[in-house]
Design a protein around this motif. Structure first.
Motif, short mmCIF file in Angstrom:
data_model
loop_
_atom_site.label_atom_id
_atom_site.label_comp_id
_atom_site.label_asym_id
_atom_site.label_seq_id
_atom_site.Cartn_x
_atom_site.Cartn_y
_atom_site.Cartn_z
N PRO A 52 0.80 -1.32 0.03
CA PRO A 52 0.02 0.03 -0.12
C PRO A 52 0.77 1.24 -0.02
CG PRO A 52 0.27 -0.90 2.18
CD PRO A 52 0.90 -1.83 1.32
N THR A 53 2.27 1.16 0.27
CA THR A 53 3.07 2.34 0.44
C THR A 53 3.26 2.98 -1.13
OG1 THR A 53 4.29 1.19 2.06
CG2 THR A 53 5.19 3.45 1.00
N PRO A 54 2.71 4.17 -1.15
CA PRO A 54 2.90 5.12 -2.47
C PRO A 54 4.24 5.40 -2.81
CG PRO A 54 2.01 6.58 -0.71
CD PRO A 54 2.06 5.30 -0.05
N TRP A 55 4.46 5.29 -4.19
CA TRP A 55 5.93 5.59 -4.58
C TRP A 55 6.05 7.17 -4.86
CZ3 TRP A 55 5.34 2.50 -9.81
CH2 TRP A 55 5.11 1.20 -9.52
N PRO A 56 7.36 7.60 -4.35
CA PRO A 56 7.47 8.91 -4.39
C PRO A 56 7.23 9.57 -5.89
CG PRO A 56 9.27 7.90 -3.19
CD PRO A 56 8.33 6.84 -3.62
N GLU A 57 6.72 10.52 -5.92
CA GLU A 57 6.23 11.00 -7.37
C GLU A 57 5.61 10.18 -8.24
OE1 GLU A 57 9.84 13.09 -8.71
OE2 GLU A 57 9.30 14.93 -7.23
N LEU A 99 2.42 9.61 -27.20
CA LEU A 99 1.69 8.79 -25.95
C LEU A 99 0.90 9.77 -25.27
CD1 LEU A 99 4.55 6.56 -24.18
CD2 LEU A 99 2.58 5.88 -25.57
N PHE A 100 1.48 10.89 -25.04
CA PHE A 100 0.51 11.66 -24.07
C PHE A 100 -0.31 12.86 -25.00
CE2 PHE A 100 4.24 10.67 -21.69
CZ PHE A 100 3.73 10.19 -20.64
N THR A 101 -0.20 12.85 -26.14
CA THR A 101 -1.03 13.51 -27.08
C THR A 101 -2.54 12.81 -27.52
OG1 THR A 101 0.94 14.70 -28.19
CG2 THR A 101 -1.39 14.77 -29.36
N PRO A 108 -6.80 7.49 -22.40
CA PRO A 108 -5.67 8.24 -21.64
C PRO A 108 -4.86 7.15 -21.01
CG PRO A 108 -7.91 8.12 -20.53
CD PRO A 108 -8.13 7.52 -21.94
N VAL A 109 -3.49 7.42 -20.95
CA VAL A 109 -2.50 6.60 -20.26
C VAL A 109 -2.64 6.76 -18.91
CG1 VAL A 109 -0.01 6.25 -19.89
CG2 VAL A 109 -0.88 6.79 -22.41
N MET A 110 -2.68 5.72 -18.23
CA MET A 110 -3.09 5.57 -16.64
C MET A 110 -1.60 5.30 -15.94
SD MET A 110 -6.14 6.83 -16.75
CE MET A 110 -6.16 6.48 -14.93
N LEU A 130 9.61 11.34 -17.66
CA LEU A 130 9.65 11.44 -16.51
C LEU A 130 8.94 12.60 -16.24
CD1 LEU A 130 13.38 10.51 -15.48
CD2 LEU A 130 11.32 9.08 -15.63
N ASN A 131 9.09 13.79 -16.73
CA ASN A 131 8.33 15.03 -16.37
C ASN A 131 6.93 14.80 -16.56
OD1 ASN A 131 10.86 16.46 -15.63
ND2 ASN A 131 11.11 17.30 -17.53
N THR A 132 6.65 14.42 -17.69
CA THR A 132 5.13 14.25 -17.88
C THR A 132 4.26 13.49 -17.24
OG1 THR A 132 5.72 14.96 -20.19
CG2 THR A 132 3.40 13.88 -19.93
N THR A 133 4.88 12.28 -16.92
CA THR A 133 4.41 11.24 -15.94
C THR A 133 4.10 11.87 -14.50
OG1 THR A 133 6.36 10.12 -15.39
CG2 THR A 133 4.94 9.02 -17.10
N ARG A 134 5.02 12.73 -14.18
CA ARG A 134 5.00 13.56 -12.69
C ARG A 134 3.87 14.51 -12.95
NH1 ARG A 134 9.77 17.17 -10.42
NH2 ARG A 134 9.05 18.17 -12.19
#
Length: 252
Positions: A52-57, A99-101, A108-110, A130-134
């Motif tokens: 259950p621990t969320p990943w940083p960013e 991918l993000f367009t 949508p990419v989940m 990395l920037n877009t997923t964050r």
């Protein structure tokens, strides 16, 4: 199990494979959850993937030597989270932008999984990913042979992002797990090997998951070429450069 070992593949034993025609089809690895060989060496990675621990960013990297199960874990996580599976060596800036367009097929990419992330040669593409997923809160799981902080990158911003990435190591499995892994790899390929030959191999092969994979691959080819089950003599010829004397197998 192979030969005398009774390990099953698709609920059918491979003991009856003797005498069957073996066609030279390329072997396709199986990445289902029930095919994964669990070991203490991968316990921390499994905890981060399933716990259950969320990943940083929302970003996590698994790293370790070839053959330790990184790709299998990425495939399992991707299946569980309906994530897109990407390959680092094929990643390009245009690919990431697309991918993000439009998303994948208009959806949508989940979540994203990037295997061989340290093989990516387009640093701007990786930085964009990395920037877009964050920014969009998209979970990103990466796999590589070294920790992200040690990847040889030139872009300062990318190096900073990689240093900030949560990284979990996967070590080499112990002897008991290596035994199970070798048997499963042989069973997947329907290779007939007697229990004495299996024991002989385990005493002489290097203590790495990659060595078990390479041994199974070579034995498969050798058995097909010879048209016979794997004997100790055949294994000795096929694996001559991998085997060491009984009882002095080096730690790796």
């Amino acid at each position: 199990m192979v030969g005398c070992t009774k390990l099953k593949m698709n609920e059918n034993t491979v003991a009856g494979a003797i005498g069957q025609l073996v066609l030279p089809f390329a072997h396709t690895p199986r990445f289902a959850a029930h095919d994964f060989v669990f070991s203490p060496a991968s316990a921390a990675a499994r905890s981060w993937l399933l716990g259950p621990t969320p990943w940083p960013e929302r970003r996590l990297a698994l790293w370790g030597a070839a053959g330790t199960g990184k790709t299998h874990l990425l495939e399992m996580w991707a299946s569980r989270h309906d994530a897109l599976m990407l390959q680092g060596r094929r990643l390009s800036h245009a690919h990431v932008a697309a991918l993000f367009t439009a998303g994948a097929g208009g959806n949508p990419v989940m979540a994203l999984a990037l295997d061989g992330a340290d093989d990516c040669r387009d640093e701007r593409a990786l930085l964009h990913l990395l920037n877009t997923t964050r920014e969009q809160g998209i979970a990103l799981l990466m796999g590589g042979r070294a920790a992200p902080a040690r990847w040889p990158v030139a872009l300062p911003d990318l190096a900073s992002r990689l240093r900030a990435t949560m990284a979990v190591a996967i070590g080499q499995p112990g002897d008991g797990v290596l035994r199970v892994l070798l048997l499963r790899l042989l069973a997947e390929r329907q290779i007939v090997v007697s229990q004495p030959v299996v024991e002989w191999l385990l005493r002489r092969l290097p203590r790495t998951a990659l060595a078990m994979q390479e041994a199974a691959r070579r034995l498969d080819h050798a058995a097909m070429a010879a048209g016979t089950p794997v004997t100790r003599a055949l294994a000795a010829r096929a694996l001559a450069d991998m085997l060491v004397a009984d009882g002095i197998r080096p730690e790796t």
